[in-house]
Design an enzyme around this catalytic site. Sequence first.
Site, short mmCIF file in Angstrom:
data_model
loop_
_atom_site.label_atom_id
_atom_site.label_comp_id
_atom_site.label_asym_id
_atom_site.label_seq_id
_atom_site.Cartn_x
_atom_site.Cartn_y
_atom_site.Cartn_z
N ALA A 30 0.94 -1.73 0.08
CA ALA A 30 0.27 0.39 0.61
C ALA A 30 0.68 1.43 0.05
O ALA A 30 1.08 1.83 1.01
CB ALA A 30 -1.28 -0.22 1.39
N HIS A 35 6.77 6.26 1.90
CA HIS A 35 7.56 5.84 1.13
C HIS A 35 8.55 6.01 -0.30
O HIS A 35 9.83 4.90 -0.23
CB HIS A 35 6.58 4.23 0.71
CG HIS A 35 5.63 2.94 1.86
ND1 HIS A 35 4.93 3.23 1.41
CD2 HIS A 35 6.23 2.74 3.48
CE1 HIS A 35 4.05 2.64 2.60
NE2 HIS A 35 5.36 2.42 3.28
N GLN A 59 2.45 -8.98 13.79
CA GLN A 59 2.26 -7.73 14.03
C GLN A 59 0.64 -7.19 14.29
O GLN A 59 0.78 -5.62 15.35
CB GLN A 59 3.54 -6.58 13.61
CG GLN A 59 2.80 -5.83 12.30
CD GLN A 59 4.11 -5.16 11.54
OE1 GLN A 59 5.27 -5.68 11.36
NE2 GLN A 59 3.61 -4.21 11.32
N LYS A 147 7.99 8.71 10.54
CA LYS A 147 5.50 8.77 11.79
C LYS A 147 6.08 7.55 12.93
O LYS A 147 5.52 7.74 13.37
CB LYS A 147 5.72 8.13 10.66
CG LYS A 147 4.12 8.38 10.82
CD LYS A 147 3.12 7.99 9.40
CE LYS A 147 3.02 7.17 9.10
NZ LYS A 147 2.03 5.85 10.67
N ARG A 185 -3.04 3.78 6.16
CA ARG A 185 -4.15 3.85 6.68
C ARG A 185 -5.13 4.54 5.95
O ARG A 185 -6.16 4.86 6.62
CB ARG A 185 -4.26 3.61 8.38
CG ARG A 185 -3.21 2.78 8.71
CD ARG A 185 -3.08 2.28 10.33
NE ARG A 185 -2.18 0.96 10.55
CZ ARG A 185 -2.53 -0.43 11.01
NH1 ARG A 185 -3.38 -0.17 11.01
NH2 ARG A 185 -1.83 -1.08 11.51
#
Length: 251
Positions: A30, A35, A59, A147, A185
């Site tokens: 995603a 990224h 996780q 982040k 997200r």
Amino acid sequence: MTQVLRSPSEFQAWRRKQSGTVGFVPTMGALHTGHEELIKQARKNNDLVVLSIFVNPTQFNDPKDLEKYPQTWDQDLAMAERNNVDAIFFPRYPDMYPDNYRYKVSENEYSTLLDGAHRPGHFDGVLSVVMKLFNVVRPTKAYFGEKDFQQLTLIQGMVESFFMDLEIVPVPTVREEDGLAKSSRNLRLTPEERKKAPAIFKAITNSKTAAEAAASLSAQGFIVDYVTDVGNRRFVAAKLGEVRLIDNVQI
């Protein structure tokens, strides 16, 4: 042409034939421009760039969160090719966990605070999979966004503690124009929630205290897990509808 390698043994066979420095960007797919910034940094400073895409089940402490994690393989591959990524390591769960997670890496202090207090076992899963990825990829440098600052700090600590022969390179958080930290997200936010979401960055940046930031977010309809100052950094995690967002800033 970006090579896609599925199993650890297939990747390791490819890796043995390579020479020069390897920059590594581990991801769960995603992919977004945050990224892309990691990939660009890796491309600038290494002979080869490797990207991994693996949505790591160990996780996630909420199975629903795992099910809903966005998967955008075609766009991810296009981004890798656009940025001249040499290889994508794209394994499956049985490849990465032949032991079915009987063995794990854990840290017992910092991993219990902040996100660790709200997501039991999360950082065990992160550290375990990152250790596995480092062992397969054998990078010279690995790139992580600020982040996820707690994750970054724990991975730096793991590398030092286990004498791992690589450098961890932190990359500043990439933000939308309205201040919202780029995150996979964010794709799950409704249009209405997306309009509200930048309040997180504003609250932790403009409030004098963590308590003031938390109160401001609660008043705007966020369900706040925590706003906490640790050292010279302020951390936040808050839910907006179904989506849990995290951020941090230097103070």
